[in-house]
Design a protein around this motif. Structure first.
Motif, PDB file in Angstrom:
ATOM      1  N   ALA A 441     -12.296  10.638   6.202  1.00 16.79           N
ATOM      2  CA  ALA A 441     -12.135  11.123   7.574  1.00 16.79           C
ATOM      3  C   ALA A 441     -12.239   9.979   8.574  1.00 16.79           C
ATOM      4  O   ALA A 441     -11.451   9.899   9.538  1.00 16.79           O
ATOM      5  CB  ALA A 441     -13.179  12.188   7.878  1.00 16.79           C
ATOM      6  N   THR A 442     -13.200   9.081   8.379  1.00 15.50           N
ATOM      7  CA  THR A 442     -13.363   7.948   9.295  1.00 15.50           C
ATOM      8  C   THR A 442     -12.129   7.052   9.281  1.00 15.50           C
ATOM      9  O   THR A 442     -11.662   6.596  10.338  1.00 15.50           O
ATOM     10  CB  THR A 442     -14.610   7.131   8.899  1.00 15.50           C
ATOM     11  N   SER A 443     -11.589   6.796   8.098  1.00 13.34           N
ATOM     12  CA  SER A 443     -10.375   5.978   7.997  1.00 13.34           C
ATOM     13  C   SER A 443      -9.196   6.660   8.670  1.00 13.34           C
ATOM     14  O   SER A 443      -8.377   6.001   9.332  1.00 13.34           O
ATOM     15  CB  SER A 443     -10.049   5.705   6.527  1.00 13.34           C
ATOM     16  N   ALA A 444      -9.085   7.977   8.520  1.00 10.11           N
ATOM     17  CA  ALA A 444      -7.995   8.717   9.151  1.00 10.11           C
ATOM     18  C   ALA A 444      -8.086   8.652  10.669  1.00 10.11           C
ATOM     19  O   ALA A 444      -7.071   8.507  11.364  1.00 10.11           O
ATOM     20  CB  ALA A 444      -8.011  10.166   8.676  1.00 10.11           C
ATOM     21  N   VAL A 445      -9.297   8.740  11.208  1.00 10.33           N
ATOM     22  CA  VAL A 445      -9.487   8.644  12.664  1.00 10.33           C
ATOM     23  C   VAL A 445      -9.070   7.270  13.162  1.00 10.33           C
ATOM     24  O   VAL A 445      -8.345   7.143  14.173  1.00 10.33           O
ATOM     25  CB  VAL A 445     -10.960   8.929  13.034  1.00 10.33           C
ATOM     26  N   ALA A 446      -9.523   6.214  12.467  1.00 10.13           N
ATOM     27  CA  ALA A 446      -9.183   4.850  12.889  1.00 10.13           C
ATOM     28  C   ALA A 446      -7.668   4.620  12.843  1.00 10.13           C
ATOM     29  O   ALA A 446      -7.091   4.013  13.760  1.00 10.13           O
ATOM     30  CB  ALA A 446      -9.905   3.843  12.005  1.00 10.13           C
ATOM     31  N   SER A 447      -7.008   5.110  11.793  1.00 10.20           N
ATOM     32  CA  SER A 447      -5.560   4.937  11.671  1.00 10.20           C
ATOM     33  C   SER A 447      -4.826   5.697  12.767  1.00 10.20           C
ATOM     34  O   SER A 447      -3.832   5.199  13.333  1.00 10.20           O
ATOM     35  CB  SER A 447      -5.086   5.410  10.301  1.00 10.20           C
ATOM     36  N   TYR A 448      -5.304   6.897  13.086  1.00 12.79           N
ATOM     37  CA  TYR A 448      -4.651   7.706  14.131  1.00 12.79           C
ATOM     38  C   TYR A 448      -4.760   7.011  15.483  1.00 12.79           C
ATOM     39  O   TYR A 448      -3.767   6.938  16.232  1.00 12.79           O
ATOM     40  CB  TYR A 448      -5.305   9.077  14.184  1.00 12.79           C
ATOM     41  N   VAL A 449      -5.928   6.502  15.810  1.00 11.09           N
ATOM     42  CA  VAL A 449      -6.108   5.817  17.094  1.00 11.09           C
ATOM     43  C   VAL A 449      -5.235   4.566  17.158  1.00 11.09           C
ATOM     44  O   VAL A 449      -4.573   4.299  18.171  1.00 11.09           O
ATOM     45  CB  VAL A 449      -7.593   5.452  17.302  1.00 11.09           C
ATOM     46  N   ALA A 450      -5.204   3.780  16.070  1.00 14.06           N
ATOM     47  CA  ALA A 450      -4.420   2.546  16.067  1.00 14.06           C
ATOM     48  C   ALA A 450      -2.936   2.815  16.237  1.00 14.06           C
ATOM     49  O   ALA A 450      -2.224   2.045  16.906  1.00 14.06           O
ATOM     50  CB  ALA A 450      -4.667   1.791  14.759  1.00 14.06           C
ATOM     51  N   SER A 451      -2.453   3.906  15.667  1.00 14.69           N
ATOM     52  CA  SER A 451      -1.018   4.195  15.739  1.00 14.69           C
ATOM     53  C   SER A 451      -0.605   4.876  17.040  1.00 14.69           C
ATOM     54  O   SER A 451       0.581   4.893  17.365  1.00 14.69           O
ATOM     55  CB  SER A 451      -0.600   5.062  14.547  1.00 14.69           C
ATOM     56  N   HIS A 452      -1.539   5.443  17.788  1.00 13.65           N
ATOM     57  CA  HIS A 452      -1.200   6.167  19.011  1.00 13.65           C
ATOM     58  C   HIS A 452      -1.674   5.481  20.286  1.00 13.65           C
ATOM     59  O   HIS A 452      -1.289   5.891  21.386  1.00 13.65           O
ATOM     60  CB  HIS A 452      -1.781   7.582  18.978  1.00 13.65           C
ATOM     61  N   LEU A 453      -2.518   4.470  20.148  1.00 13.14           N
ATOM     62  CA  LEU A 453      -3.054   3.810  21.339  1.00 13.14           C
ATOM     63  C   LEU A 453      -1.994   2.905  21.964  1.00 13.14           C
ATOM     64  O   LEU A 453      -1.354   2.106  21.288  1.00 13.14           O
ATOM     65  CB  LEU A 453      -4.284   2.976  20.966  1.00 13.14           C
ATOM     66  N   SER A 454      -1.820   3.046  23.285  1.00  9.76           N
ATOM     67  CA  SER A 454      -0.884   2.226  24.050  1.00  9.76           C
ATOM     68  C   SER A 454      -1.614   1.661  25.258  1.00  9.76           C
ATOM     69  O   SER A 454      -2.695   2.136  25.627  1.00  9.76           O
ATOM     70  CB  SER A 454       0.313   3.069  24.501  1.00  9.76           C
ATOM     71  N   PRO A 455      -1.060   0.647  25.898  1.00  9.38           N
ATOM     72  CA  PRO A 455      -1.716   0.109  27.106  1.00  9.38           C
ATOM     73  C   PRO A 455      -1.948   1.164  28.177  1.00  9.38           C
ATOM     74  O   PRO A 455      -2.977   1.141  28.852  1.00  9.38           O
ATOM     75  CB  PRO A 455      -0.732  -0.965  27.575  1.00  9.38           C
ATOM     76  N   ALA A 456      -0.997   2.096  28.343  1.00 10.93           N
ATOM     77  CA  ALA A 456      -1.160   3.133  29.356  1.00 10.93           C
ATOM     78  C   ALA A 456      -2.334   4.048  29.026  1.00 10.93           C
ATOM     79  O   ALA A 456      -3.117   4.427  29.905  1.00 10.93           O
ATOM     80  CB  ALA A 456       0.132   3.949  29.470  1.00 10.93           C
ATOM     81  N   ILE A 457      -2.482   4.413  27.761  1.00  9.68           N
ATOM     82  CA  ILE A 457      -3.595   5.279  27.350  1.00  9.68           C
ATOM     83  C   ILE A 457      -4.917   4.533  27.495  1.00  9.68           C
ATOM     84  O   ILE A 457      -5.919   5.090  27.945  1.00  9.68           O
ATOM     85  CB  ILE A 457      -3.387   5.761  25.906  1.00  9.68           C
ATOM     86  N   ALA A 458      -4.934   3.250  27.077  1.00  8.00           N
ATOM     87  CA  ALA A 458      -6.163   2.457  27.172  1.00  8.00           C
ATOM     88  C   ALA A 458      -6.633   2.305  28.607  1.00  8.00           C
ATOM     89  O   ALA A 458      -7.836   2.183  28.865  1.00  8.00           O
ATOM     90  CB  ALA A 458      -5.941   1.087  26.545  1.00  8.00           C
ATOM     91  N   ALA A 459      -5.711   2.327  29.565  1.00  9.01           N
ATOM     92  CA  ALA A 459      -6.063   2.147  30.974  1.00  9.01           C
ATOM     93  C   ALA A 459      -6.544   3.431  31.626  1.00  9.01           C
ATOM     94  O   ALA A 459      -7.092   3.396  32.729  1.00  9.01           O
ATOM     95  CB  ALA A 459      -4.863   1.600  31.741  1.00  9.01           C
TER      96      ALA A 459
END
Length: 529
Positions: A441-459
């Protein structure tokens, strides 16, 4: 030749497999059911104590000021001592008397609970939890051994194990509910103090109703077996727990797992040569009992996936209070209780364990697949209730028959260690499930965030929070898919191991097999017919 208890043939005058001595089975009816009440209460205390602290952990952490990294050891400290010492506890009950062992376990568990509730530091709490686990390792196999030696009639045995299986399957959910109520309305310390009430009532009942059980001869304890199996269980549980908090590649994970595997192999080899083995090979080499032990291990691993991740989903994603979270599990408890009685009383005498364990695990797998439909804003009635009902029915169909089969046909002096083996399966399965599914589950969460995170979301804090919530749900659904896979694999493997037909028929067939062997070997004395 097919001897149900997996041991060497015995004379036909021996007690048939699956039965216990008539004197012990001949206890007055009311006394037998009083034994069940005492044993059930003790088992409920043990099982709910595994999960009751889950909901109390945030409050305990705030009060004693320990870190998130240390938090898991409140659960793991209990599991380490419990899992490591179970086989020793079971054999001590066989050697020195189950009533004495039962009362010793109850008393020690109560004292450790009182110390834990009064903890003023993290070290004091962890020490108390480890002591709880050690005394639970005495108590749990003695309780199941007493049940096994008290009920031999097939119908009464079915009812008794239906109740016991419902407690084993639903006790963890009761712990979540009780933990929520005590934490929200009293204090987290009452999640430990409540054991004093359970233990006090059970101790009085044990002193009055439990029959005496002494060793048949001079007690012998397999010291090399104790050292190797306890070390093996400690290393395996510690390694798996460490994987949940770190990862599978750290030396503290794979090193302990490797050591546990080596020690387990050494224990198995020694048991074939020991004069008085801690775990007689005949107990686990029987197909039915081997399948039952494996079924309990798989059920323990998969059930922890339901408890752990659904609890987090309800509290952190849907915002449920501890009490509301516990109440949300009530339908599962109800289904486990209903189907436990149905499986052990109505179906087990007709079909035996094979179809019940297989179908039950497949039902539970279907419930887990259904549960993968949850979302960030899902409703309880529309997406959670149905899967919980289906999974509860599957657990109720499969857990009690597994418990019944795992102790069926054992000699009275082996009942304790056979019961301990079942508990080892449940505890080791829980540790495997927690470590494996939490890591996935922890690995799945990390992979999901890495694949969906963009500069606009991070801001954007709001968008980033939404992403974290969606990632958490993705982690939960991934864990539910793997949980479904565990249930499905268990259905196939255990279904292949377990024999066809009711257990009673196998026990009745044993004298015929023995007579056939005697006929082949020549004339036998008249009193052995």
């Amino acid at each position: 030749m097919n001897v149900p208890d997996g041991s060497h043939p015995r004379p036909a005058s021996s007690v048939p497999a699956g039965a216990v001595s008539a004197g012990r089975a001949g206890e007055p009816g009311r006394r037998r059911w009083s034994v069940l009440a005492v044993v059930g209460l003790a088992q409920l205390m043990i099982v709910l104590d595994i999960t009751i602290m889950n909901i109390a952990l945030p409050s305990a952490q705030q009060a004693l000021h320990f870190t998130d990294v240390d938090r898991q050891w409140v659960i793991t400290g209990y599991a380490l001592a419990f899992g490591s010492l179970l086989l020793l506890g079971g054999r001590l009950g066989d050697l020195f008397g189950r009533k004495v062992t039962f009362l010793t376990g109850l008393t020690g568990f109560a004292v450790a609970s009182a110390v834990g509730g009064a903890s003023t530091s993290f070290t004091m709490l962890i020490t108390a939890r480890a002591c709880q686990g050690a005394f639970a390792a005495l108590l749990a196999p003695a309780a199941l051994g007493l049940l096994t030696s008290t009920f031999s009639d097939s119908r009464e045995r079915g009812r008794a194990f239906g109740v016991y299986g419902a407690i084993a399957g639903g006790g963890g959910l009761v712990g979540l509910l009780l933990g929520g109520v005590l934490t929200e309305y009293l204090d987290w310390r009452w999640c430990l103090y409540v054991n004093l009430l359970f233990a006090g009532v059970a101790a009085v009942g044990a002193a009055v109703f439990l029959p005496r059980h002494g060793p048949a001869g001079r007690p012998h304890l397999d010291i090399p077996g104790v050292v190797t199996v306890s070390g093996s269980m400690f290393c395996l549980v510690y390694g798996l727990s460490n994987a949940a908090s770190h990862n599978w590649h750290t030396p503290s994970t794979w090193g302990f797992l490797a050591a546990g595997g080596v020690l387990l192999a050494a224990f198995a080899a020694w048991q074939t040569r020991a004069a008085h083995p801690l775990l007689p090979p005949r107990l686990v080499l029987d197909r039915n009992r081997g399948g039952a032990y494996l079924a309990v291990l798989v059920l323990g691993a998969a059930m922890f996936g339901i408890f752990l991740f659904l609890t987090y989903y309800l509290q952190t994603t849907l915002g449920y209070s501890p009490v509301a979270t516990g109440v949300a599990f009530l339908p599962t408890i109800a289904m486990i209780m209903v189907f436990s009685q149905l499986s052990n009383i109505v179906l087990m005498p007709r079909t035996g364990p094979k179809p019940l364990v297989g179908i039950g695990m497949l039902l539970a797998a279907a419930g887990m697949v259904w549960l993968t439909r949850i979302g960030v804003h899902s409703g309880y009635a529309s997406t959670v209730l149905g899967p919980l009902l289906v999974a509860g029915a599957g657990i109720g169909l499969s857990m009690p028959p597994s418990m019944n089969t795992g102790t069926f046909g054992v000699a009275p002096d082996d009942a304790g260690v056979a019961s301990a083996t079942l508990n080892v399966g449940q505890q080791l399965g829980g540790s495997i499930g927690t470590a494996l599914l939490n890591t996935i589950a922890t690995s799945a969460v990390a992979s999901y965030v890495a694949s969906h995170l963009s500069p606009a979301i991070a801001a954007s804090p709001q968008a980033k929070g939404a992403l974290q919530a969606a990632a958490a749900v993705h982690g939960y659904t991934t864990a539910f898919w793997w949980t479904a896979g565990l249930f499905a694999a268990g259905a196939v493997i255990c279904g292949a191991l377990l024999r066809r037909g009711p257990l009673v028929r196998q026990a009745q067939a044993a004298p015929k097999d023995i007579k056939a062997l005697q006929h082949a070997q020549g004339p036998q004395p008249p009193n052995q017919s």
